[in-house]
Scaffold this motif. Structure first.
Motif, PDB file in Angstrom:
ATOM      1  N   GLY A 176      -6.228  -7.252   7.253  1.00  0.00           N
ATOM      2  CA  GLY A 176      -4.833  -7.622   7.421  1.00  0.00           C
ATOM      3  C   GLY A 176      -4.585  -8.741   8.407  1.00  0.00           C
ATOM      4  O   GLY A 176      -3.430  -8.990   8.771  1.00  0.00           O
ATOM      5  N   ASN A 177      -5.644  -9.433   8.831  1.00  0.00           N
ATOM      6  CA  ASN A 177      -5.490 -10.531   9.781  1.00  0.00           C
ATOM      7  C   ASN A 177      -5.356 -11.857   9.035  1.00  0.00           C
ATOM      8  O   ASN A 177      -6.234 -12.211   8.233  1.00  0.00           O
ATOM      9  CB  ASN A 177      -6.698 -10.607  10.716  1.00  0.00           C
ATOM     10  N   GLY A 224      -6.758 -14.974  -8.303  1.00  0.00           N
ATOM     11  CA  GLY A 224      -6.421 -13.579  -8.043  1.00  0.00           C
ATOM     12  C   GLY A 224      -7.391 -12.917  -7.079  1.00  0.00           C
ATOM     13  O   GLY A 224      -7.260 -11.737  -6.760  1.00  0.00           O
ATOM     14  N   GLY A 225      -8.374 -13.684  -6.594  1.00  0.00           N
ATOM     15  CA  GLY A 225      -9.402 -13.119  -5.725  1.00  0.00           C
ATOM     16  C   GLY A 225      -8.884 -12.638  -4.393  1.00  0.00           C
ATOM     17  O   GLY A 225      -9.410 -11.673  -3.827  1.00  0.00           O
ATOM     18  N   GLN A 226      -7.866 -13.310  -3.834  1.00  0.00           N
ATOM     19  CA  GLN A 226      -7.342 -12.883  -2.541  1.00  0.00           C
ATOM     20  C   GLN A 226      -6.723 -11.501  -2.643  1.00  0.00           C
ATOM     21  O   GLN A 226      -6.921 -10.633  -1.780  1.00  0.00           O
ATOM     22  CB  GLN A 226      -6.312 -13.888  -2.019  1.00  0.00           C
ATOM     23  N   LEU A 227      -5.986 -11.239  -3.708  1.00  0.00           N
ATOM     24  CA  LEU A 227      -5.395  -9.912  -3.890  1.00  0.00           C
ATOM     25  C   LEU A 227      -6.471  -8.850  -4.028  1.00  0.00           C
ATOM     26  O   LEU A 227      -6.348  -7.745  -3.485  1.00  0.00           O
ATOM     27  CB  LEU A 227      -4.491  -9.900  -5.126  1.00  0.00           C
ATOM     28  N   LYS A 228      -7.519  -9.160  -4.764  1.00  0.00           N
ATOM     29  CA  LYS A 228      -8.599  -8.181  -4.949  1.00  0.00           C
ATOM     30  C   LYS A 228      -9.292  -7.850  -3.641  1.00  0.00           C
ATOM     31  O   LYS A 228      -9.776  -6.743  -3.431  1.00  0.00           O
ATOM     32  CB  LYS A 228      -9.605  -8.695  -5.978  1.00  0.00           C
ATOM     33  N   SER A 229      -9.348  -8.832  -2.742  1.00  0.00           N
ATOM     34  CA  SER A 229     -10.066  -8.615  -1.486  1.00  0.00           C
ATOM     35  C   SER A 229      -9.305  -7.730  -0.518  1.00  0.00           C
ATOM     36  O   SER A 229      -9.895  -7.157   0.406  1.00  0.00           O
ATOM     37  CB  SER A 229     -10.389  -9.963  -0.837  1.00  0.00           C
ATOM     38  N   VAL A 230      -7.978  -7.614  -0.682  1.00  0.00           N
ATOM     39  CA  VAL A 230      -7.181  -6.836   0.273  1.00  0.00           C
ATOM     40  C   VAL A 230      -6.630  -5.542  -0.324  1.00  0.00           C
ATOM     41  O   VAL A 230      -5.959  -4.798   0.379  1.00  0.00           O
ATOM     42  CB  VAL A 230      -6.008  -7.657   0.839  1.00  0.00           C
ATOM     43  N   THR A 231      -6.898  -5.266  -1.589  1.00  0.00           N
ATOM     44  CA  THR A 231      -6.387  -4.052  -2.211  1.00  0.00           C
ATOM     45  C   THR A 231      -7.541  -3.217  -2.741  1.00  0.00           C
ATOM     46  O   THR A 231      -8.491  -3.741  -3.310  1.00  0.00           O
ATOM     47  CB  THR A 231      -5.426  -4.378  -3.364  1.00  0.00           C
ATOM     48  N   PRO A 232      -7.492  -1.893  -2.567  1.00  0.00           N
ATOM     49  CA  PRO A 232      -8.556  -1.024  -3.059  1.00  0.00           C
ATOM     50  C   PRO A 232      -8.547  -0.983  -4.579  1.00  0.00           C
ATOM     51  O   PRO A 232      -7.509  -1.220  -5.209  1.00  0.00           O
ATOM     52  CB  PRO A 232      -8.213   0.343  -2.466  1.00  0.00           C
ATOM     53  N   PRO A 233      -9.696  -0.684  -5.213  1.00  0.00           N
ATOM     54  CA  PRO A 233      -9.719  -0.568  -6.673  1.00  0.00           C
ATOM     55  C   PRO A 233      -8.843   0.601  -7.113  1.00  0.00           C
ATOM     56  O   PRO A 233      -8.668   1.583  -6.376  1.00  0.00           O
ATOM     57  CB  PRO A 233     -11.191  -0.317  -6.999  1.00  0.00           C
ATOM     58  N   PRO A 234      -8.260   0.521  -8.314  1.00  0.00           N
ATOM     59  CA  PRO A 234      -7.407   1.611  -8.802  1.00  0.00           C
ATOM     60  C   PRO A 234      -8.199   2.867  -9.037  1.00  0.00           C
ATOM     61  O   PRO A 234      -9.415   2.826  -9.308  1.00  0.00           O
ATOM     62  CB  PRO A 234      -6.830   1.055 -10.092  1.00  0.00           C
ATOM     63  N   GLY A 235      -7.564   3.985  -8.932  1.00  0.00           N
ATOM     64  CA  GLY A 235      -8.262   5.235  -9.156  1.00  0.00           C
ATOM     65  C   GLY A 235      -7.287   6.370  -9.334  1.00  0.00           C
ATOM     66  O   GLY A 235      -6.104   6.192  -9.309  1.00  0.00           O
TER      67      GLY A 235
END
Length: 469
Positions: A336-337, A458-469
């Motif tokens: 989150g920085n 879309g890589g930045q979003l993937k890096s800060v959000t956990p995979p769906p589950g």
């Protein structure tokens, strides 16, 4: 409908210059089908700040020219027959272990590179390196002055900001998300770089909006932008309720406007004005999401701002930057920085927990865009010297400076779903780079002049959000 033209208006409450919030009442007029757009002649503003500035081959905004009004385009339609269509592979199945109705079994990855000089955006398959589509983003060609892009976390949509006309336009990556406007049972859309449909006829251009509260002028046009990840629907293996946050210059002199759009329709949902915006006379410059779904924005060599989306009403936290940082490109890491690439200044981060600014030793240069890969290494475009900077995000130390076989004006950096780093050069090409073998980088020619920042994959979003589950 192929394209929606949304023009929103309404009254808003002013945010103060330190921490602000606003609640707005809005109406919207929607025109369905081929676009009819009107506009007024606008004059570009003068460049601001020190060092290279925005938009030309050497990095500076052009000065003193005027824009032509948007026009109406009603070209003929050439249909492409399709048999269904792929969707982004989320790598999961709904409860019960069944497949996602056959719609989520195609793994894909695209980078979207806007041509500032032409007013279109190219969709390039990051694995095959083939440009699979090219789309106009507005009716005015290069006058649109497209720059920042943002790709949704599921890879299904891109939004492109046009600084010159105050426009944002969304394009769907997959036939399944395009809209059969004329009801002929087929989707009319681009099939490659030689097949650009007239404005208002490509049915994968799903919406466009002219920002009503934009103050006018190129320097105040929409720039910083990010998607939110949305809500994961286990029943369909898709993300829903995805939003787009972006910033532009407000009507009030010296103010910035932060707006939230519905990602599916472009409908304006939230508008917050920040008075006394510190960004060298430019609109909010960079945008990225943090793990708490807050949208962060930077001012050009100016301030840092966090849109606190979980608060009701939504507020903005504004953080002054030390004068030596000279922020240009930006991103946010998985903790989150926010990170800023300075031009001319160091690569720096703001540690949210301690409230401290930390600059990377030995990283002073004219930096542009930046992104963080899957191994927590930041990659930063450098114009002086010309090349690519690698930084360890965890230790906040310089790893290496990488020379490029061909280097003119490196601008945008993004990371694809496979972890490859993409560096876009303004002069008309991109590099695909394996972080573990930088010397084996691949060169991909891309037509046009590319002044692009933010998340092209879309890589930045993937890096800060956990995979769906």
């Amino acid at each position: 409908m192929a394209v929606c033209l949304l023009v929103a208006c309404g009254d808003d409450n002013r945010a103060d210059s330190s921490v602000g919030s606003a609640t707005v009442t809005m109406t919207a007029t929607i025109t369905v089908g081929p676009i009819t757009a009107t506009g007024s002649t606008l004059t570009e503003g003068a460049t601001q700040g020190t060092g290279p500035t925005e938009g030309t081959a050497s990095g500076g905004d052009t000065d003193g020219t005027s824009e032509s009004p948007p026009t109406t385009s009603n070209g003929s339609m050439t249909s492409v027959t399709t048999q269904g269509g792929p969707k982004f592979d989320l790598g999961v199945t709904p409860d019960g272990g069944t497949s996602c109705a056959g719609n989520m079994d195609i793994d894909e990855s695209f980078i979207w590179i806007p041509a500032t000089s032409h007013g279109h955006v190219s969709k390039i398959n990051t694995r095959t390196l083939v440009e699979e589509g090219r789309y106009l983003t507005g009716p005015s060609g290069g006058t649109e002055d497209v720059s920042r892009t943002a790709v949704s976390g599921d890879g299904r949509f891109v939004v492109v900001n046009a600084r010159g006309t105050g426009r944002s336009t969304a394009v769907a990556a997959n036939i399944a998300d395009c809209i059969d406007a004329n009801g002929d049972g087929q989707i009319t859309t681009s099939t490659g770089p030689a097949d650009v449909k007239p404005w208002g006829t490509d049915e994968c251009v799903v919406w466009t909006i002219l920002h009503a509260n934009w103050s006018g002028g190129q320097t105040h046009g929409p720039r910083g932008i990010t998607w939110t990840i949305g809500d994961y629907d286990k029943a369909t293996c898709t993300y829903k309720n995805q939003k787009v946050w972006l910033g532009f210059g407000a009507m009030q002199a010296g103010a910035a406007n932060f707006v939230r759009l519905d990602g599916a329709t472009g409908l304006l949902e939230q508008s917050i004005e920040a008075a006394g915006w510190n960004g060298s006379g430019y609109a909010p410059y960079g945008g990225a999401l943090d793990p708490q779904d807050n949208a962060w924005f930077t001012g050009l060599r100016g301030e840092l701002a966090r849109v606190n989306t979980s608060e009701n009403p939504i507020t903005i936290t504004r953080i002054p930057q030390p004068g030596n940082i000279q922020s240009y490109g930006m991103t946010v890491d998985r903790n989150g920085n926010p990170w800023m690439a300075g031009c001319s200044g160091p690569v720096s981060t703001y540690d949210v927990n301690s409230g401290q600014w930390i600059s990377v030793a030995g990283a002073n240069a004219c930096h542009r865009g930046m992104a963080i890969d899957h191994n927590d290494h930041a990659w930063v475009a450098s114009n002086g010297p010309c090349g690519l900077v690698e930084i360890d995000v965890t230790t906040r130390t310089l790893v290496a400076f990488h020379n490029l076989a061909q280097c003119s004006t490196p601008i945008g950096v993004s990371v694809d779903v496979d972890g490859f780093v993409w560096l876009v050069d303004q002069a008309g090409w991109a590099w695909k780079i394996d972080p573990m073998n930088v010397g084996a980088m691949q060169n991909i020619p891309v037509e046009g002049n590319h002044y692009v920042y933010s998340d092209m994959t879309g890589g930045q979003l993937k890096s800060v959000t956990p995979p769906p589950g």
